[in-house]
Design a protein around this motif. Structure first.
Motif, PDB file in Angstrom:
ATOM      1  N   ALA A  14       1.025  -1.418  -0.279  1.00 35.68           N
ATOM      2  CA  ALA A  14       0.037  -0.123   0.016  1.00 35.68           C
ATOM      3  C   ALA A  14       0.800   1.021  -0.174  1.00 35.68           C
ATOM      4  N   ALA A  15       1.775   1.229   1.021  1.00 38.18           N
ATOM      5  CA  ALA A  15       2.887   1.977   0.948  1.00 38.18           C
ATOM      6  C   ALA A  15       3.901   2.868  -0.412  1.00 38.18           C
ATOM      7  N   GLY A  16       3.629   1.613  -1.566  1.00 39.19           N
ATOM      8  CA  GLY A  16       4.336   1.467  -3.041  1.00 39.19           C
ATOM      9  C   GLY A  16       5.071   0.911  -2.622  1.00 39.19           C
ATOM     10  N   CYS A  17       6.153   0.326  -1.800  1.00 42.30           N
ATOM     11  CA  CYS A  17       7.050  -0.289  -2.009  1.00 42.30           C
ATOM     12  C   CYS A  17       6.982  -1.107  -3.598  1.00 42.30           C
ATOM     13  N   ARG A  18       7.621  -1.542  -4.039  1.00 39.60           N
ATOM     14  CA  ARG A  18       8.505  -2.471  -5.628  1.00 39.60           C
ATOM     15  C   ARG A  18       8.866  -3.035  -5.402  1.00 39.60           C
ATOM     16  N   PHE A  19       9.987  -3.290  -4.424  1.00 43.09           N
ATOM     17  CA  PHE A  19      10.721  -4.027  -4.528  1.00 43.09           C
ATOM     18  C   PHE A  19      11.097  -4.981  -2.706  1.00 43.09           C
ATOM     19  N   PHE A  20      11.275  -5.953  -3.025  1.00 44.19           N
ATOM     20  CA  PHE A  20      11.514  -6.634  -1.650  1.00 44.19           C
ATOM     21  C   PHE A  20      12.729  -7.587  -1.612  1.00 44.19           C
ATOM     22  N   ALA A  21      13.682  -7.944  -0.686  1.00 44.22           N
ATOM     23  CA  ALA A  21      14.490  -8.814  -1.011  1.00 44.22           C
ATOM     24  C   ALA A  21      14.805  -9.361   0.840  1.00 44.22           C
ATOM     25  N   GLY A  22      14.183 -10.427   0.891  1.00 42.99           N
ATOM     26  CA  GLY A  22      14.131 -10.862   1.310  1.00 42.99           C
ATOM     27  C   GLY A  22      15.269 -12.448   2.023  1.00 42.99           C
ATOM     28  N   TYR A  23      15.373 -12.917   3.070  1.00 42.78           N
ATOM     29  CA  TYR A  23      15.721 -14.559   3.305  1.00 42.78           C
ATOM     30  C   TYR A  23      14.628 -15.144   4.658  1.00 42.78           C
ATOM     31  N   PRO A  24      14.467 -16.409   4.481  1.00 39.36           N
ATOM     32  CA  PRO A  24      13.461 -16.744   4.876  1.00 39.36           C
ATOM     33  C   PRO A  24      14.255 -16.563   6.600  1.00 39.36           C
ATOM     34  N   ILE A  25      13.633 -16.740   7.695  1.00 43.84           N
ATOM     35  CA  ILE A  25      13.778 -16.597   8.802  1.00 43.84           C
ATOM     36  C   ILE A  25      12.814 -16.345   9.506  1.00 43.84           C
ATOM     37  N   THR A  26      12.262 -17.857  10.291  1.00 43.99           N
ATOM     38  CA  THR A  26      11.021 -17.692  11.665  1.00 43.99           C
ATOM     39  C   THR A  26      11.229 -16.550  12.282  1.00 43.99           C
ATOM     40  N   PRO A  27      10.494 -15.988  12.826  1.00 40.54           N
ATOM     41  CA  PRO A  27       9.183 -16.156  12.744  1.00 40.54           C
ATOM     42  C   PRO A  27       8.481 -14.527  11.370  1.00 40.54           C
ATOM     43  N   SER A  28       8.943 -14.623  10.439  1.00 34.96           N
ATOM     44  CA  SER A  28       9.148 -13.607  10.243  1.00 34.96           C
ATOM     45  C   SER A  28       9.180 -13.988   8.274  1.00 34.96           C
ATOM     46  N   THR A  29       8.718 -15.285   8.249  1.00 33.98           N
ATOM     47  CA  THR A  29       8.875 -15.703   6.455  1.00 33.98           C
ATOM     48  C   THR A  29       7.750 -15.206   5.937  1.00 33.98           C
ATOM     49  N   GLU A  30       6.430 -15.611   6.198  1.00 31.66           N
ATOM     50  CA  GLU A  30       5.349 -14.937   6.247  1.00 31.66           C
ATOM     51  C   GLU A  30       5.339 -13.608   5.416  1.00 31.66           C
TER      52      GLU A  30
END
Lengths: 290, 385
Positions: B27-43
């Motif tokens: 909603a804020a206009g974020c159009r780039f997301f880079a991440g690495y899986p880690i509990t409890p944030s992965t969702e």
């Protein structure tokens, strides 16, 4: 005749340098400056839109290149130029993104980023200046130091196996792989030019003299002596099997263009795959004016 | 500037906090997301990766958290609004380039769905143990902004707020949530795009050869350009001048470091948001944030039933800390009570601001679960004596 009009005193690549930052920090006899010259020459010859070329470096002697080249340039943290470049390229796919850094930066601390950027076939050009040691910090042993060579943290000689960077690059998925020495300047220029014209992960290793540290500690003489070594011991073998490119201490240097192939890039794959699976719901990314 | 309807999933939803973070970002206009899986944030990463193809943008799973935050910096300078999400161990890995992001004055948003630490700790169980790390974790002196949501709805709202603050102050901004809020399902109302106000990046529009990436404007915040627009600018993690050129001396360091800190300190009043309740006649004030503020509610109710005059302050903005307000209240109250799911972090800040005028009673919890409200009640009773 005024000094700046004399041909031999005129800097032919000054338009591509931040002249307000010259003199640079590199030692006399160092090979980094000559690779920068090749890079500038390649940019000029390839006639790319300089507004759309970005250069990123990590940390180290070669890490300073981004600070001297007059393009959009980012001097990042140690080893992280590649993932910063990945983000930049994906945010703005029309850019030609070049990572210009050293062996310690790219293959040591940044090794994981290197293999993954190559695996994804991220559309980046990597120019890796390999001087066989960590020079900025005083000549420590690196992931590229040949066995038996001396370094400040291998004072009795290096006994670890070094990486062969072209082999690593090819195995990881690079679509263009070349190795030259600082003696092969026209070849370096040509390679950079070729790579600038390609899409995909391109890797060019340039072996360069580190006179102040590696050469002095190993009693190999000055810059000229090292160029003589490159002249005598390098052998051009285009298309050589990258498994055969190990470098031994003062041994043979096999140089040339080893890999040059086409393969869809990360963004090609993303667009093609998501377009296929999601159909009209998918908004193709980075395809003109996005 | 209003939100782009493409990213706004307007309506009432039943979402967990992690999903709400992703919806807030879109909603804020974020159009780039880079991440690495880690509990409890992965969702959050999962949600973003599922939603972004139809919105138009990029999700990339990087090789580690070092790379995730690095990619954010590149993408931000490529012109995008960017975000990543992580938890303790990943947060530790990000510290290096959080420093670079601060030094390059790069707007980006990082959500930390906190779990119990140190080290691998409690991957699946809650904690609020990174509250000091978010402020001090990278080396050197710098200041950041950190927010703490107490519900999935706030995960959505505060992510938008985080983007706005990040763009306004050109600074990494953090959404410091935790496993409880991250995995809690509640009603989340997403307003229509035209009701979402966004801050646009402060773009430079002057002559190309005169752009200075770090020259503070009147509001202390320098203008930005994006790579590829022909400015041929340079930025570096080294101590630099307005031009972005490295200058390695104490004088330039003084200007550079003061600026990174002052731009937040001087604007603190504009940034800080808290929620106060029954403060006026309070003898005891409970200061809490995130999930702990919800547990506090019950303890406070019981204390009031027992006749104790308790006020509450919920920190929505955690950093910068509402220093002035606490200092002012310290003169009036018997004591502060600070419950938090750690062994003593924000309480140190309360203590510092109270400066001996009122004690700060900490109610620790080492993580893994929320407080028993009776423990907080006990501390309130203790404080009221």
């Amino acid at each position: 005749m005024k000094k700046e009009d004399r041909l031999e005193l005129r800097n032919p690549i000054k338009d591509l340098l931040r002249m307000d930052r010259i003199p640079h920090i590199w030692c006399p006899g160092c090979g980094i400056g000559t690779v920068v010259t090749s890079f500038a020459e390649a940019l000029r010859k390839s006639e790319v839109d300089l507004d759309k070329v970005a250069i990123l470096s990590g940390i180290g002697c070669t890490g300073r290149v981004a600070g001297y080249v007059k393009l959009d340039s980012i001097h990042t943290t140690h080893g992280r130029a590649l993932p910063v470049a990945t983000g930049l390229k994906l945010a703005n796919p029309e850019l030609k993104v070049v990572v210009f850094s050293g062996d310690g930066d790219i293959a040591g601390i940044g090794g994981n980023h290197f293999i993954h950027a190559a695996r994804r076939n991220m559309d980046l050009l990597i120019i890796c200046v390999n001087n066989f040691n960590y020079a900025m910090t005083g000549g420590q042993v690196a992931a590229t130091t040949p066995r038996d060579a001396n370094a400040s943290t291998a004072p009795f000689g290096n006994f670890e196996y070094p990486f062969s960077l072209p082999y690593l690059a090819e195995a990881s998925g690079a679509t263009y792989v070349a190795r030259w020495t600082a003696l092969h300047l026209r070849r370096v220029t040509k390679s950079i030019q070729e790579a600038l014209g390609k899409r995909g992960f391109s890797f060019i290793e340039v072996i360069t003299p580190c006179v102040t540290l590696y050469a002095r500690r190993n009693r190999l003489g000055d810059g000229l002596n090292l160029l003589k070594y490159y002249y005598e011991k390098s052998e051009i073998q285009h298309g050589a099997d990258t498994r055969t490119l190990d470098i031994s201490y003062q041994g043979k240097l096999i140089v040339g263009k080893f890999v040059d192939k086409e393969k869809p890039t990360f963004l090609d794959c993303m667009n093609e795959h998501l377009g296929k699976v999601l159909g009209d719901k998918y908004q193709p990314y980075g395809v003109k004016n996005d | 500037m209003k939100a782009d309807p493409k990213g706004v999933l307007a309506g009432s939803h039943y979402l967990d906090g992690d999903y709400a973070l992703a919806e807030g970002a879109l909603a804020a206009g974020c159009r780039f997301f880079a991440g690495y899986p880690i509990t409890p944030s992965t969702e959050t990463a999962e949600r973003f990766s599922e939603r972004i193809p139809s919105v138009g943008g990029v999700f990339i799973q990087m090789e580690d958290e070092l790379a995730s935050i690095a990619a954010l910096i590149g993408a931000a300078w490529g012109g995008k609004k960017v975000m990543t999400v992580t938890s303790g161990p990943g947060f530790s890995l990000m510290m290096e380039n959080i420093g670079l992001a601060c030094m390059l004055e790069t707007p980006l948003v990082i959500a930390n769905v906190q779990r119990g630490g140190p080290s691998t700790g409690l991957p699946t169980l809650t904690g609020q143990q990174d509250m000091m790390q978010v402020k001090w974790g990278s080396h050197g002196d710098y200041k950041i902004i950190a927010l703490s949501p107490d519900s999935p709805q706030e995960c959505f709202d505060l992510t938008i707020e985080a983007f706005n603050l990040s763009e306004t102050y050109r600074v990494p901004t953090f959404v410091m949530t935790d496993e409880c809020v991250g995995h809690m399902h509640e009603k989340v109302v997403i307003p229509p795009a035209e009701e979402i106000d966004l801050v646009e990046r402060k773009w430079y529009t002057g002559p190309k050869d005169q752009y200075l990436p770090f020259k503070p404007d009147k509001d202390m915040i320098p203008f930005m350009v994006k790579v590829g627009d022909g400015y041929h600018f340079h930025i570096t993690g080294l101590t630099h001048d307005d031009k972005g050129y490295p200058v390695i001396n104490a004088e330039c360091q003084d200007v550079c470091v003061r600026h990174l800190n002052d731009k937040i300190t001087m604007n603190a009043d504009k940034i800080i948001k808290t929620e106060e309740e029954e403060i006026d006649n309070a003898e005891v004030i409970v200061i809490s944030y995130g999930i702990t503020s919800r547990v506090t509610t019950r303890a406070v109710r019981k204390a009031r039933e027992a006749g104790i005059k308790v006020g509450t302050i919920r920190l929505i903005t955690v950093w910068p800390f509402p220093e002035k307000r606490i200092r002012e209240l310290a003169k009036k109250v018997k004591a502060f009570v600070v419950p938090e799911i750690n062994y003593g972090q924000m309480v140190v800040e309360v203590e510092r601001c109270a400066s001996g005028q009122a004690p700060a009673i900490h109610v620790p919890h080492c993580g893994g679960w929320v407080h028993n409200p009776d423990d907080i009640l006990q501390a309130i009773k203790e404080a009221a004596k």
